[in-house]
Write an enzyme that holds these catalytic residues in place. Structure first.
Site, PDB file in Angstrom:
ATOM      1  N   ARG A  62       0.831  -1.209   0.000  1.00 49.31           N
ATOM      2  CA  ARG A  62       0.000   0.000   0.000  1.00 49.31           C
ATOM      3  C   ARG A  62       0.864   1.257   0.000  1.00 49.31           C
ATOM      4  O   ARG A  62       0.543   2.249  -0.668  1.00 49.31           O
ATOM      5  CB  ARG A  62      -0.928  -0.015   1.212  1.00 49.31           C
ATOM      6  CG  ARG A  62      -1.955   1.125   1.225  1.00 49.31           C
ATOM      7  CD  ARG A  62      -3.085   0.832   2.192  1.00 49.31           C
ATOM      8  NE  ARG A  62      -4.080   1.897   2.178  1.00 49.31           N
ATOM      9  CZ  ARG A  62      -4.193   2.829   3.117  1.00 49.31           C
ATOM     10  NH1 ARG A  62      -3.353   2.820   4.164  1.00 49.31           N
ATOM     11  NH2 ARG A  62      -5.112   3.750   3.038  1.00 49.31           N
ATOM     12  N   HIS A  66       0.497   4.155  -2.855  1.00 46.00           N
ATOM     13  CA  HIS A  66       0.211   5.547  -2.524  1.00 46.00           C
ATOM     14  C   HIS A  66       1.391   6.459  -2.856  1.00 46.00           C
ATOM     15  O   HIS A  66       1.199   7.651  -3.067  1.00 46.00           O
ATOM     16  CB  HIS A  66      -0.176   5.675  -1.052  1.00 46.00           C
ATOM     17  CG  HIS A  66      -1.569   5.204  -0.763  1.00 46.00           C
ATOM     18  ND1 HIS A  66      -2.378   5.796   0.184  1.00 46.00           N
ATOM     19  CD2 HIS A  66      -2.310   4.206  -1.306  1.00 46.00           C
ATOM     20  CE1 HIS A  66      -3.541   5.172   0.214  1.00 46.00           C
ATOM     21  NE2 HIS A  66      -3.515   4.196  -0.678  1.00 46.00           N
ATOM     22  N   ASP A  73       8.897   8.424  -6.163  1.00 43.74           N
ATOM     23  CA  ASP A  73      10.070   9.157  -5.689  1.00 43.74           C
ATOM     24  C   ASP A  73      10.207   9.135  -4.168  1.00 43.74           C
ATOM     25  O   ASP A  73      10.980   9.898  -3.593  1.00 43.74           O
ATOM     26  CB  ASP A  73      10.026  10.604  -6.173  1.00 43.74           C
ATOM     27  CG  ASP A  73       8.759  11.343  -5.727  1.00 43.74           C
ATOM     28  OD1 ASP A  73       8.025  10.820  -4.854  1.00 43.74           O
ATOM     29  OD2 ASP A  73       8.498  12.442  -6.249  1.00 43.74           O
ATOM     30  N   ASN A  93      -4.127   8.707   3.857  1.00 44.11           N
ATOM     31  CA  ASN A  93      -2.991   8.080   4.530  1.00 44.11           C
ATOM     32  C   ASN A  93      -3.024   8.154   6.049  1.00 44.11           C
ATOM     33  O   ASN A  93      -2.470   7.283   6.723  1.00 44.11           O
ATOM     34  CB  ASN A  93      -1.690   8.748   4.068  1.00 44.11           C
ATOM     35  CG  ASN A  93      -1.490   8.679   2.570  1.00 44.11           C
ATOM     36  OD1 ASN A  93      -1.962   7.759   1.907  1.00 44.11           O
ATOM     37  ND2 ASN A  93      -0.797   9.669   2.018  1.00 44.11           N
ATOM     38  N   PRO A 162      -7.001   7.677  -5.296  1.00 44.84           N
ATOM     39  CA  PRO A 162      -8.443   7.395  -5.346  1.00 44.84           C
ATOM     40  C   PRO A 162      -9.007   6.998  -3.984  1.00 44.84           C
ATOM     41  O   PRO A 162      -8.345   6.363  -3.176  1.00 44.84           O
ATOM     42  CB  PRO A 162      -8.548   6.234  -6.348  1.00 44.84           C
ATOM     43  CG  PRO A 162      -7.312   6.335  -7.176  1.00 44.84           C
ATOM     44  CD  PRO A 162      -6.241   6.836  -6.242  1.00 44.84           C
ATOM     45  N   HIS A 192      -5.844  -6.278  -3.132  1.00 42.47           N
ATOM     46  CA  HIS A 192      -6.752  -6.393  -1.996  1.00 42.47           C
ATOM     47  C   HIS A 192      -7.065  -7.836  -1.647  1.00 42.47           C
ATOM     48  O   HIS A 192      -7.951  -8.104  -0.837  1.00 42.47           O
ATOM     49  CB  HIS A 192      -8.036  -5.602  -2.266  1.00 42.47           C
ATOM     50  CG  HIS A 192      -7.859  -4.127  -2.123  1.00 42.47           C
ATOM     51  ND1 HIS A 192      -8.885  -3.214  -2.294  1.00 42.47           N
ATOM     52  CD2 HIS A 192      -6.754  -3.392  -1.831  1.00 42.47           C
ATOM     53  CE1 HIS A 192      -8.419  -1.990  -2.111  1.00 42.47           C
ATOM     54  NE2 HIS A 192      -7.135  -2.071  -1.834  1.00 42.47           N
ATOM     55  N   THR A 193      -6.337  -8.755  -2.240  1.00 47.39           N
ATOM     56  CA  THR A 193      -6.416 -10.148  -1.792  1.00 47.39           C
ATOM     57  C   THR A 193      -5.688 -10.331  -0.465  1.00 47.39           C
ATOM     58  O   THR A 193      -5.824 -11.364   0.188  1.00 47.39           O
ATOM     59  CB  THR A 193      -5.829 -11.096  -2.849  1.00 47.39           C
ATOM     60  OG1 THR A 193      -6.129 -12.443  -2.489  1.00 47.39           O
ATOM     61  CG2 THR A 193      -4.328 -10.943  -2.996  1.00 47.39           C
ATOM     62  N   ASP A 237      -9.994  -9.583   2.121  1.00 49.49           N
ATOM     63  CA  ASP A 237     -10.416 -10.896   1.617  1.00 49.49           C
ATOM     64  C   ASP A 237     -10.669 -11.776   2.834  1.00 49.49           C
ATOM     65  O   ASP A 237      -9.732 -12.201   3.509  1.00 49.49           O
ATOM     66  CB  ASP A 237      -9.332 -11.488   0.713  1.00 49.49           C
ATOM     67  CG  ASP A 237      -9.594 -12.942   0.340  1.00 49.49           C
ATOM     68  OD1 ASP A 237     -10.714 -13.437   0.591  1.00 49.49           O
ATOM     69  OD2 ASP A 237      -8.680 -13.589  -0.196  1.00 49.49           O
ATOM     70  N   ASP A 245      -3.607 -14.594  -3.681  1.00 50.36           N
ATOM     71  CA  ASP A 245      -4.246 -15.454  -4.670  1.00 50.36           C
ATOM     72  C   ASP A 245      -5.325 -14.654  -5.401  1.00 50.36           C
ATOM     73  O   ASP A 245      -5.384 -13.425  -5.291  1.00 50.36           O
ATOM     74  CB  ASP A 245      -4.816 -16.709  -4.002  1.00 50.36           C
ATOM     75  CG  ASP A 245      -5.773 -16.381  -2.851  1.00 50.36           C
ATOM     76  OD1 ASP A 245      -6.359 -15.268  -2.858  1.00 50.36           O
ATOM     77  OD2 ASP A 245      -5.944 -17.216  -1.951  1.00 50.36           O
TER      78      ASP A 245
END
Length: 317
Positions: A62, A66, A73, A93, A162, A192-193, A237, A245
């Site tokens: 993540r 982000h 950078d 954040n 987003p 997001h698994t 998940d 997965d």
């Protein structure tokens, strides 16, 4: 490594090499002479971090997302100072980004071996790949040679990352503005698994959405009351929360996406067929995810004499 995994890695490696042509200044061999032990140092430190806390792989992933959505950078690693307000306390954040200490540990180990040589941006890119691998996800060749920003922008983070409440068209537009296709968006969302989300980011969905499995909503409400408990966590998940997965896509088919932005990927829209493809074919998902990660890592890096090589990832030199 099985013959299937070997073949898969060869395919991903070829795609990664092709992606390097989009930014000729980045190269997988950038530190071959100046810091030959770099990748083993990162790999060892990430192995220890993920063994201690499997969730850390998702946290580092993540961080990378982000960071790169504003340019790869490492500006996201900078603490606020007298000259700028950084990104750590931006709305996407604040009180949710984590893993900074792991990047600090890696940087310390790398500096001990190769003083003032390797950027924090490259360390984050390598650590992300190695964390995914530790949870059973794909490997890919990481292009290197990024340099670190000397400043950060909270307003940019607020506007360019987003929201978990975004609809599909907003997500496609946001990713498209960074050179990523709708297919890249769907593949990258498969991150997001693994990982967890805070109650405040999915409360409205589990109490008010109609495109949600009722039993799933009831399960999630147990740890996310209609008021309070904003920071309570739930796995993105529910089935295999620490396995990298394709279960995430199966969840979407069953209206069990945790975030509004998750379920938007499969909600009678333009990407439903691709979600079905990934749910049915693990190899296709993993291949596309790895290729999209290389593309994301190529978003507006600082190279050459731009930026700097930070000695401490939290502060400019």
């Amino acid at each position: 490594m099985s013959s299937i995994n070997k073949s898969f890695f060869v395919i991903v490696s070829m795609l990664s090499l092709l992606a390097f042509s989009s930014n000729a200044q980045l190269s997988p061999s950038f530190y071959a002479r100046t810091c030959p032990k770099l990748q083993s140092i990162v790999r060892t430190t990430m192995r220890q971090a993920v063994a201690t806390e499997p969730r850390m792989a998702a946290s580092i992933l993540r961080l990378f997302f982000h960071s790169c959505l504003q340019g790869c950078d490492a500006s996201i690693l900078l603490d606020d100072n007298a000259t700028f307000t950084g990104e750590k306390n931006a709305l996407p954040n604040i009180n949710s980004l984590r893993g900074f200490e792991v990047i600090d540990d890696i940087k310390t180990n790398v500096e001990a071996a190769c003083d003032a040589t390797v950027s924090c941006a490259d360390i984050l890119a390598l650590a992300t790949r190695d964390g995914v691998v530790r949870l059973g996800g794909p490997s890919w060749i990481v292009p290197l040679g990024r340099r670190d920003a000397r400043t950060a922008s909270q307003s940019a983070a607020n506007s360019q990352i987003p929201s978990p409440f975004s609809n599909l068209s907003t997500l496609i537009t946001a990713f498209g503005s960074k050179g990523l296709t709708a297919r890249d968006l769907i593949a990258l969302s498969g991150a997001h698994t693994i990982g967890q989300a805070q109650c405040q980011s999915f409360r409205n969905r589990i109490y008010n959405s109609t495109n949600i499995d009722p039993n799933f909503a009831t399960t999630r409400r147990a740890n996310c009351p209609i008021s309070g408990g904003n920071s309570n966590l739930a796995p993105l998940d529910l089935v295999t929360p620490t396995d990298f997965d394709n279960e995430y896509y199966t969840n979407l088919l069953n209206q069990r996406g945790l975030l509004h932005s998750d379920q938007e990927l499969f909600n009678g829209g333009s990407q439903d067929a691709l979600v079905r493809t990934y749910a049915a074919n693990t190899i296709t998902f993993l291949k596309d995810f790895a290729a999209a990660m290389v593309k994301m890592g190529n978003i507006s890096p600082l190279t050459g004499t731009n930026g700097e090589i930070r000695r401490n990832c939290r502060v400019v030199n």
